[in-house]
Design an enzyme around this catalytic site. Structure first.
Site, PDB file in Angstrom:
ATOM      1  N   LYS A  83       5.454 -32.623 -36.681  1.00  0.00           N
ATOM      2  CA  LYS A  83       4.668 -32.223 -37.870  1.00  0.00           C
ATOM      3  C   LYS A  83       5.556 -31.481 -38.868  1.00  0.00           C
ATOM      4  CE  LYS A  83       0.706 -33.943 -36.836  1.00  0.00           C
ATOM      5  NZ  LYS A  83       0.166 -35.059 -37.603  1.00  0.00           N
ATOM      6  N   ILE A 111     -10.862 -37.390 -36.626  1.00  0.00           N
ATOM      7  CA  ILE A 111     -10.986 -36.742 -37.942  1.00  0.00           C
ATOM      8  C   ILE A 111     -11.092 -37.807 -39.035  1.00  0.00           C
ATOM      9  CG2 ILE A 111      -9.944 -35.091 -39.536  1.00  0.00           C
ATOM     10  CD1 ILE A 111      -8.410 -33.957 -37.058  1.00  0.00           C
ATOM     11  N   ASP A 113      -0.033 -51.422 -37.406  1.00  0.00           N
ATOM     12  CA  ASP A 113       0.751 -50.234 -37.063  1.00  0.00           C
ATOM     13  C   ASP A 113       1.513 -49.762 -38.290  1.00  0.00           C
ATOM     14  OD1 ASP A 113       2.920 -48.572 -35.883  1.00  0.00           O
ATOM     15  OD2 ASP A 113       1.980 -49.253 -34.014  1.00  0.00           O
ATOM     16  N   TYR A 137       5.605 -32.407 -30.426  1.00  0.00           N
ATOM     17  CA  TYR A 137       4.513 -32.673 -31.364  1.00  0.00           C
ATOM     18  C   TYR A 137       4.627 -31.750 -32.578  1.00  0.00           C
ATOM     19  CZ  TYR A 137      -0.152 -32.490 -33.442  1.00  0.00           C
ATOM     20  OH  TYR A 137      -1.191 -32.499 -34.339  1.00  0.00           O
ATOM     21  N   SER A 186      -0.782 -29.382 -39.218  1.00  0.00           N
ATOM     22  CA  SER A 186      -1.469 -28.640 -38.163  1.00  0.00           C
ATOM     23  C   SER A 186      -1.053 -27.178 -38.187  1.00  0.00           C
ATOM     24  CB  SER A 186      -1.065 -29.260 -36.820  1.00  0.00           C
ATOM     25  OG  SER A 186      -1.430 -28.432 -35.767  1.00  0.00           O
ATOM     26  N   ARG A 223      -9.013 -18.859 -31.113  1.00  0.00           N
ATOM     27  CA  ARG A 223      -8.636 -19.906 -32.081  1.00  0.00           C
ATOM     28  C   ARG A 223      -9.662 -19.967 -33.204  1.00  0.00           C
ATOM     29  NH1 ARG A 223      -5.103 -19.519 -29.054  1.00  0.00           N
ATOM     30  NH2 ARG A 223      -3.882 -21.111 -27.966  1.00  0.00           N
ATOM     31  N   ASP A 227       0.989 -21.873 -24.621  1.00  0.00           N
ATOM     32  CA  ASP A 227      -0.169 -21.368 -25.373  1.00  0.00           C
ATOM     33  C   ASP A 227       0.149 -20.024 -26.031  1.00  0.00           C
ATOM     34  OD1 ASP A 227      -1.986 -23.368 -25.114  1.00  0.00           O
ATOM     35  OD2 ASP A 227      -3.215 -22.403 -23.575  1.00  0.00           O
TER      36      ASP A 227
HETATM   37  P1  NAD Z   1      -7.003 -39.406 -33.235  1.00  0.00           P
HETATM   38  O1  NAD Z   1      -6.047 -39.786 -32.156  1.00  0.00           O
HETATM   39  O2  NAD Z   1      -8.446 -39.474 -32.953  1.00  0.00           O
HETATM   40  O3  NAD Z   1      -6.691 -40.268 -34.552  1.00  0.00           O
HETATM   41  C1  NAD Z   1      -5.404 -40.761 -34.863  1.00  0.00           C
HETATM   42  C2  NAD Z   1      -5.541 -42.253 -35.131  1.00  0.00           C
HETATM   43  O4  NAD Z   1      -4.251 -42.792 -35.446  1.00  0.00           O
HETATM   44  C3  NAD Z   1      -6.064 -43.031 -33.920  1.00  0.00           C
HETATM   45  O5  NAD Z   1      -7.161 -43.818 -34.319  1.00  0.00           O
HETATM   46  C4  NAD Z   1      -4.879 -43.890 -33.484  1.00  0.00           C
HETATM   47  O6  NAD Z   1      -5.309 -45.120 -32.931  1.00  0.00           O
HETATM   48  C5  NAD Z   1      -4.120 -44.051 -34.781  1.00  0.00           C
HETATM   49  N1  NAD Z   1      -2.675 -44.292 -34.648  1.00  0.00           N
HETATM   50  C6  NAD Z   1      -1.770 -43.617 -33.888  1.00  0.00           C
HETATM   51  N2  NAD Z   1      -0.533 -44.114 -34.076  1.00  0.00           N
HETATM   52  C7  NAD Z   1      -0.659 -45.113 -34.986  1.00  0.00           C
HETATM   53  C8  NAD Z   1       0.270 -46.013 -35.606  1.00  0.00           C
HETATM   54  N3  NAD Z   1       1.578 -45.965 -35.295  1.00  0.00           N
HETATM   55  N4  NAD Z   1      -0.208 -46.906 -36.492  1.00  0.00           N
HETATM   56  C9  NAD Z   1      -1.518 -46.978 -36.798  1.00  0.00           C
HETATM   57  N5  NAD Z   1      -2.435 -46.150 -36.247  1.00  0.00           N
HETATM   58  C10 NAD Z   1      -2.009 -45.235 -35.358  1.00  0.00           C
HETATM   59  O7  NAD Z   1      -6.593 -37.935 -33.713  1.00  0.00           O
HETATM   60  P2  NAD Z   1      -7.347 -36.943 -34.701  1.00  0.00           P
HETATM   61  O8  NAD Z   1      -7.775 -35.758 -33.918  1.00  0.00           O
HETATM   62  O9  NAD Z   1      -8.308 -37.670 -35.539  1.00  0.00           O
HETATM   63  O10 NAD Z   1      -6.093 -36.462 -35.593  1.00  0.00           O
HETATM   64  C11 NAD Z   1      -5.779 -37.062 -36.834  1.00  0.00           C
HETATM   65  C12 NAD Z   1      -4.508 -36.406 -37.375  1.00  0.00           C
HETATM   66  O11 NAD Z   1      -4.715 -35.006 -37.484  1.00  0.00           O
HETATM   67  C13 NAD Z   1      -3.291 -36.584 -36.464  1.00  0.00           C
HETATM   68  O12 NAD Z   1      -2.161 -36.775 -37.282  1.00  0.00           O
HETATM   69  C14 NAD Z   1      -3.205 -35.254 -35.749  1.00  0.00           C
HETATM   70  O13 NAD Z   1      -1.879 -34.948 -35.361  1.00  0.00           O
HETATM   71  C15 NAD Z   1      -3.701 -34.289 -36.825  1.00  0.00           C
HETATM   72  N6  NAD Z   1      -4.255 -33.039 -36.262  1.00  0.00           N
HETATM   73  C16 NAD Z   1      -5.238 -33.095 -35.312  1.00  0.00           C
HETATM   74  C17 NAD Z   1      -5.715 -31.915 -34.763  1.00  0.00           C
HETATM   75  C18 NAD Z   1      -6.789 -31.948 -33.684  1.00  0.00           C
HETATM   76  O14 NAD Z   1      -6.937 -30.941 -32.980  1.00  0.00           O
HETATM   77  N7  NAD Z   1      -7.540 -33.027 -33.513  1.00  0.00           N
HETATM   78  C19 NAD Z   1      -5.238 -30.675 -35.196  1.00  0.00           C
HETATM   79  C20 NAD Z   1      -4.249 -30.650 -36.181  1.00  0.00           C
HETATM   80  C21 NAD Z   1      -3.760 -31.850 -36.711  1.00  0.00           C
HETATM   81  N1  UFG Z   2      -8.264 -23.834 -23.005  1.00  0.00           N
HETATM   82  C1  UFG Z   2      -8.741 -23.508 -21.745  1.00  0.00           C
HETATM   83  N2  UFG Z   2      -9.089 -24.524 -20.907  1.00  0.00           N
HETATM   84  C2  UFG Z   2      -8.977 -25.833 -21.241  1.00  0.00           C
HETATM   85  C3  UFG Z   2      -8.496 -26.163 -22.528  1.00  0.00           C
HETATM   86  C4  UFG Z   2      -8.140 -25.132 -23.377  1.00  0.00           C
HETATM   87  O1  UFG Z   2      -8.852 -22.335 -21.405  1.00  0.00           O
HETATM   88  O2  UFG Z   2      -9.296 -26.701 -20.410  1.00  0.00           O
HETATM   89  C5  UFG Z   2      -7.933 -22.754 -23.955  1.00  0.00           C
HETATM   90  C6  UFG Z   2      -6.478 -22.727 -24.389  1.00  0.00           C
HETATM   91  O3  UFG Z   2      -5.701 -21.979 -23.491  1.00  0.00           O
HETATM   92  C7  UFG Z   2      -6.582 -22.097 -25.778  1.00  0.00           C
HETATM   93  C8  UFG Z   2      -7.935 -22.587 -26.305  1.00  0.00           C
HETATM   94  O4  UFG Z   2      -8.678 -22.983 -25.148  1.00  0.00           O
HETATM   95  O5  UFG Z   2      -6.646 -20.698 -25.669  1.00  0.00           O
HETATM   96  C9  UFG Z   2      -7.833 -23.785 -27.249  1.00  0.00           C
HETATM   97  O6  UFG Z   2      -7.061 -24.807 -26.630  1.00  0.00           O
HETATM   98  P1  UFG Z   2      -7.010 -26.290 -27.221  1.00  0.00           P
HETATM   99  O7  UFG Z   2      -6.151 -27.101 -26.293  1.00  0.00           O
HETATM  100  O8  UFG Z   2      -8.374 -26.781 -27.507  1.00  0.00           O
HETATM  101  O9  UFG Z   2      -6.310 -26.098 -28.639  1.00  0.00           O
HETATM  102  P2  UFG Z   2      -4.881 -25.516 -29.045  1.00  0.00           P
HETATM  103  O10 UFG Z   2      -5.111 -24.374 -29.960  1.00  0.00           O
HETATM  104  O11 UFG Z   2      -4.020 -25.306 -27.873  1.00  0.00           O
HETATM  105  O12 UFG Z   2      -4.258 -26.748 -29.872  1.00  0.00           O
HETATM  106  C10 UFG Z   2      -5.036 -27.523 -30.806  1.00  0.00           C
HETATM  107  C11 UFG Z   2      -4.492 -28.944 -30.844  1.00  0.00           C
HETATM  108  C12 UFG Z   2      -3.106 -28.951 -31.457  1.00  0.00           C
HETATM  109  C13 UFG Z   2      -3.152 -28.290 -32.801  1.00  0.00           C
HETATM  110  C14 UFG Z   2      -3.735 -26.889 -32.718  1.00  0.00           C
HETATM  111  C15 UFG Z   2      -3.916 -26.358 -34.107  1.00  0.00           C
HETATM  112  O13 UFG Z   2      -4.419 -29.502 -29.541  1.00  0.00           O
HETATM  113  O14 UFG Z   2      -2.689 -30.285 -31.627  1.00  0.00           O
HETATM  114  O15 UFG Z   2      -5.003 -26.940 -32.068  1.00  0.00           O
HETATM  115  O16 UFG Z   2      -4.333 -25.045 -34.091  1.00  0.00           O
HETATM  116  F1  UFG Z   2      -1.908 -28.206 -33.286  1.00  0.00           F
END
Ligand code: NAD
Ligand code: UFG
Length: 337
Positions: free
Chosen positions: A152, A12, A58, A148, A124, A230, A294
Site C-alpha cells: 500500500k 467495499i 485481471d 501488505y 489503508s 480500532r 497487532d
Molecule cells: P475484496 O477482496 O473483497 O475486494 C477486492 C477485489 O479485487 C476482489 O473482488 C478480487 O477478486 C479483486 N481482485 C484482486 N486482485 C485482482 C486483480 N489482479 N485483477 C482484478 N481483480 C482483482 O477486498 P475489500 O475488503 O473490498 O478491499 C478493497 C480494497 O480496499 C483493497 O485494495 C484492500 O486492500 C483495501 N482495504 C481494505 C480494508 C478492509 O479491511 N477490508 C482496509 C483497508 C484497505
Molecule cells: N481480533 C481478535 N480476534 C480475532 C480477530 C481480530 O481479537 O479473531 C482483534 C485484533 O487483535 C485487533 C482487532 O480485533 O485488535 C481488529 O482486528 P482485525 O483483524 O479485524 O483488523 P486489523 O486492525 O488488524 O486490520 C484491518 C485489516 C487491514 C487494514 C487495517 C486498517 O485487516 O488490512 O484493518 O486499519 F489495514
C-alpha cells in the site's frame, strides 16, 4: 459520468457500486473474481434497479486494460482490486507485490494510454504502522510491518511520484480504517473465504454457529479493557466517502489524501458485546496470546475529509452490528445462499 471500478465485485467495491449507481453514475466493473463472486454484482443491480457492465479480467493484463479503457470514455477510475490478507502477505509476498503494486502499475499504463487522469485508490490505515499518537492525522509518519502494508505504501509512493511528474493527474488516496457491516438490504456483505482473519466476520460466524467461540488476541494492551482498539466504520459510510472524493476531486489536479474513519475507537470486547446485542445470542470467547504484528490502538482524525469533502461517517455501532448480522443471518454461507 462513466467510471471504471477495479475490484468492484468485492466487499467495499460492491457497496460503493450501489451508492454510485444510485447517484446516477454509469459503471464498468473489472474483477478477476479471485476473492469475490459474480453474484455480488447481480445483487447490486437488484438493490438499485440499475445495470452495470461487468468484465471478468485481471488488472495485471495491461493490453486488455488498455483496450478496455480506450473502448469507453471514463472520467475516472476507482481502484479497489488487490489482495488484502495481512498474514497471507508474509507467506506470499511476491503475490502481494504482483497484484497490488504490479497491478496498479499496469492500470496506470493503461490509463496513460487512454488519457484518463483521475484515480481514487483504496489505501489503508495500515500505512501508519504502529502510530505514536491517536487520533491519527494524514500527516502522521508512515511505515509498514508486513508486505501488505508495504504494498500500500509503495502504491502511494508511485501515485505521488506520478502526480508530481504530470499535473494532469488527480490522485486521491483514501486511507480506510476498519470497514464493517453490510448494506441495509441484507443482500450484499462481506463473504470471506475460509476462516475469517478479521474481527467482525469472525464474531458473526460465531453468532451463526459456524465457529465455536471468539479468540481475543490479548487483553494486556494499554487500552481501557486491555483489548485492541480500532476505528470501525460502516461500509456504506465508507462507500459514500468515495462519492464525496469523486465529486470534489474529479479533474482536480493534485494529490489528495484523506482518512476515512469515524474518529472513535472500540475495543474487541466492546465489539463483541455490541454484536451480542444485535444478534440476541451469546458470543462465547477466550483470551489467547497477542497476534504478532497487532497494535494496541488505532483511530482516525477524520476532520480533513469533513472540511474538504463535507463527508463524515454517520452510522453508529448499532447500525454496523445490526446490518452485519442481517447479512450474516440471511446468508450464512455468503453468496452461496
Ligand atoms: P475484496 O477482496 O473483497 O475486494 C477486492 C477485489 O479485487 C476482489 O473482488 C478480487 O477478486 C479483486 N481482485 C484482486 N486482485 C485482482 C486483480 N489482479 N485483477 C482484478 N481483480 C482483482 O477486498 P475489500 O475488503 O473490498 O478491499 C478493497 C480494497 O480496499 C483493497 O485494495 C484492500 O486492500 C483495501 N482495504 C481494505 C480494508 C478492509 O479491511 N477490508 C482496509 C483497508 C484497505
Ligand atoms: N481480533 C481478535 N480476534 C480475532 C480477530 C481480530 O481479537 O479473531 C482483534 C485484533 O487483535 C485487533 C482487532 O480485533 O485488535 C481488529 O482486528 P482485525 O483483524 O479485524 O483488523 P486489523 O486492525 O488488524 O486490520 C484491518 C485489516 C487491514 C487494514 C487495517 C486498517 O485487516 O488490512 O484493518 O486499519 F489495514
Amino acid at each position: 459520468m462513466k467510471l471504471l471500478i477495479t475490484g468492484g465485485a468485492g466487499y467495499i467495491g460492491s457497496h460503493t457500486c450501489v451508492e454510485l449507481l444510485e447517484a446516477g453514475y454509469e459503471l464498468v466493473v473489472i474483477d478477476n473474481l479471485s476473492n469475490s463472486k459474480r453474484a455480488s454484482l447481480d445483487r447490486v443491480m437488484e438493490i438499485t434497479g440499475q445495470r452495470l457492465t461487468f468484465v471478468e479480467g485481471d488488472i495485471r493484463d495491461t493490453s486488455s486494460m488498455t483496450s478496455l479503457l480506450k473502448a469507453h470514455s471514463f472520467e475516472a477510475v476507482i481502484h479497489f482490486a488487490g489482495l488484502k490478507a495481512v498474514g497471507e502477505s508474509s507467506r506470499l509476498p511476491v503475490n502481494y507485490y504482483d497484484h497490488n503494486v504490479g497491478g496498479t502499475i499496469s492500470l496506470l499504463k493503461a490509463m496513460q494510454a487512454a488519457e484518463v487522469y483521475t484515480l481514487i485508490f483504496s489505501s489503508s490505515a495500515t500505512v501508519y504502522g504502529d502510530p505514536e499518537t491517536v487520533p491519527i492525522t494524514e500527516s502522521a509518519p508512515l511505515s509498514a510491518t508486513n508486505p501488505y502494508g508495504w504494498s500500500k505504501l509503495m502504491v502511494e509512493q508511485v501515485l505521488s511520484d506520478l502526480q508530481a511528474s504530470d499535473d494532469r493527474w488527480s490522485v486521491t488516496l483514501l486511507r480506510y480504517f476498519n470497514p464493517v457491516g453490510a448494506h441495509q438490504s441484507g443482500l450484499i456483505g462481506e463473504d470471506p473465504n475460509g476462516i475469517p482473519n478479521n474481527l467482525l466476520p469472525y464474531i458473526s460466524q460465531v453468532a451463526i454457529g459456524k465457529l465455536s467461540h471468539l479468540r481475543v488476541f490479548g487483553d494486556d494492551y494499554p487500552t481501557l479493557d486491555g483489548t485492541g482498539v480500532r476505528d470501525y466504520i460502516h461500509v456504506v459510510d465508507l462507500a459514500l466517502g468515495h462519492l464525496a472524493a469523486l465529486k470534489r476531486n474529479v479533474h482536480r489536479p493534485g494529490r489528495h489524501v484523506y482518512n476515512l474513519g469515524t474518529g472513535k475507537g472500540y475495543s474487541v470486547l466492546e465489539m463483541r458485546a455490541a454484536f451480542e446485542q444485535a444478534a440476541e445470542r451469546p458470543i462465547p470467547y477466550e483470551v489467547v496470546a497477542r497476534r504478532p504484528g497487532d497494535i494496541a490502538a488505532c483511530w482516525a482524525d477524520p476532520s480533513l475529509a469533513m472540511q474538504e469533502l463535507s463527508w463524515s461517517a454517520v452510522r453508529g455501532l448499532e447500525d454496523m452490528t445490526i446490518d452485519g448480522w442481517r447479512w450474516q443471518s440471511r446468508s450464512p454461507n455468503g453468496y452461496e445462499d
